[in-house]
Scaffold this active site. Structure first.
Site, PDB file in Angstrom:
ATOM      1  N   HIS A  23      -3.679 -12.994  18.616  1.00 56.58           N
ATOM      2  CA  HIS A  23      -4.549 -13.417  19.720  1.00 56.58           C
ATOM      3  C   HIS A  23      -6.004 -13.054  19.430  1.00 56.58           C
ATOM      4  O   HIS A  23      -6.307 -12.195  18.584  1.00 56.58           O
ATOM      5  CB  HIS A  23      -4.098 -12.785  21.043  1.00 56.58           C
ATOM      6  CG  HIS A  23      -4.087 -11.277  21.049  1.00 56.58           C
ATOM      7  ND1 HIS A  23      -5.234 -10.516  21.099  1.00 56.58           N
ATOM      8  CD2 HIS A  23      -3.049 -10.396  21.011  1.00 56.58           C
ATOM      9  CE1 HIS A  23      -4.918  -9.231  21.118  1.00 56.58           C
ATOM     10  NE2 HIS A  23      -3.590  -9.126  21.046  1.00 56.58           N
TER      11      HIS A  23
ATOM     12  N   CYS B  99      -0.041  -6.118  17.739  1.00 53.39           N
ATOM     13  CA  CYS B  99      -0.486  -7.500  17.598  1.00 53.39           C
ATOM     14  C   CYS B  99      -1.567  -7.620  16.523  1.00 53.39           C
ATOM     15  O   CYS B  99      -2.178  -6.630  16.116  1.00 53.39           O
ATOM     16  CB  CYS B  99      -1.026  -8.022  18.924  1.00 53.39           C
ATOM     17  SG  CYS B  99       0.249  -8.256  20.183  1.00 53.39           S
TER      18      CYS B  99
END
Length: 284
Positions: free
Chosen positions: A243, A259
């Site tokens: 992201h 992440c």
């Protein structure tokens, strides 16, 4: 001196013997083979089985109550990925139209149902191996895990893209049909909450909340936290994602909950180019 009845029986026996002999002769002339239980002739060169010929193991019927893979509930009893950090491009995927049983080996035991959608995301799983009429696919919601499915009732679809995350270099590389398209410096997980190593794939995209994500969707991966207990409560049943991150000072560092954080421009490109099922390999 034989009676009339005896003569008739002898004639019938002689006729039966001649007929049996004629049948055997005709059968041999036509190439019919004797019963293998009582006679086995050596096969000719044309009928010798190939040294590479294999028997396809049959798939056993899935039992009642077989668990269905869910977003926060991965499968159990499936084998480890045989080559988890291979950067060799995976070029085909399976998209189930109905739920499919995943087996722990070719012809082995069914362990879980792979549904066509998980939390609204279409299921497209990369194929990593083929063996004896079976295919091994990467499994969602489980790290470095594969499941086997018989090669029947479905068709593979091509994969063109691949992402490689090099944790040592904090670098994300995008390849298309094996050729590098671009690479970028990114942020990765900390030592306590690492980005999971090994092969996984893009499950799909999901919305984000907060200006730090630059208003862009995240790409959801099939991998999950290595040690959920070390995660915040709201992230213990989450998946790894790729992201955007608005604060550029994080890039090149180990700062995330697992992440991969990218610059906003990079995330826009990935969202525009990548399809569900895109393989992702995370290497040390």
């Amino acid at each position: 001196m034989p009676t009339s009845r005896t003569r008739v029986n002898l004639l019938l026996l002689t006729a039966a013997t001649l007929i049996a002999a004629l049948v055997v002769a005709v059968g041999l002339a036509r190439g019919n083979e004797p019963d293998r239980a009582t006679f086995s002739a050596p096969p000719s060169a044309a009928t010798v089985p190939s040294a590479t010929a294999t028997t396809v193991p049959a798939a056993s019927e899935p039992p009642d109550g077989l668990p269905v893979i869910a977003y926060a509930d991965g499968p159990r009893g499936l084998p480890a990925d045989p080559d988890p950090e291979s950067a060799t491009a995976l070029t085909e995927a399976l998209r189930p139209q109905t739920r499919m049983a995943l087996y722990d080996a070719p012809g082995g035991r069914p362990r879980a149902w792979l549904p066509p959608r998980i939390s609204g995301l279409p299921v497209v799983v990369p194929i990593v191996a083929r063996q004896n009429g079976w295919a091994a696919v990467l499994v969602p919601a489980a790290n470095r895990t594969v499941g086997w499915v018989p090669e029947a009732g479905w068709q593979s679809e091509p994969l063109r893209d691949q992402l490689v995350v090099d944790l040592g270099e904090r670098r994300l590389t995008w390849l298309r049909e094996g050729a590098e398209q671009a690479h970028w410096t990114v942020a990765i997980g900390t030592g306590a909450t690492p980005t999971p190593l090994g092969r996984t794939f893009v499950m799909g995209r999901t919305g984000t909340s907060g200006s730090v994500y630059a208003g862009l969707d995240a790409l959801v991966l099939g991998s999950v936290p290595e040690d959920p207990e070390k995660m915040a409560a709201g992230l213990q049943k989450a998946h790894t994602g790729i992201h955007a991150w608005a604060n550029s000072s994080v890039f090149g560092k180990d700062v995330s909950n697992g992440c991969v954080r990218t610059p906003a421009a990079v995330q826009r490109k990935l969202l525009a180019q990548l399809d569900p099922g895109t393989p992702v390999v995370v290497t040390a």
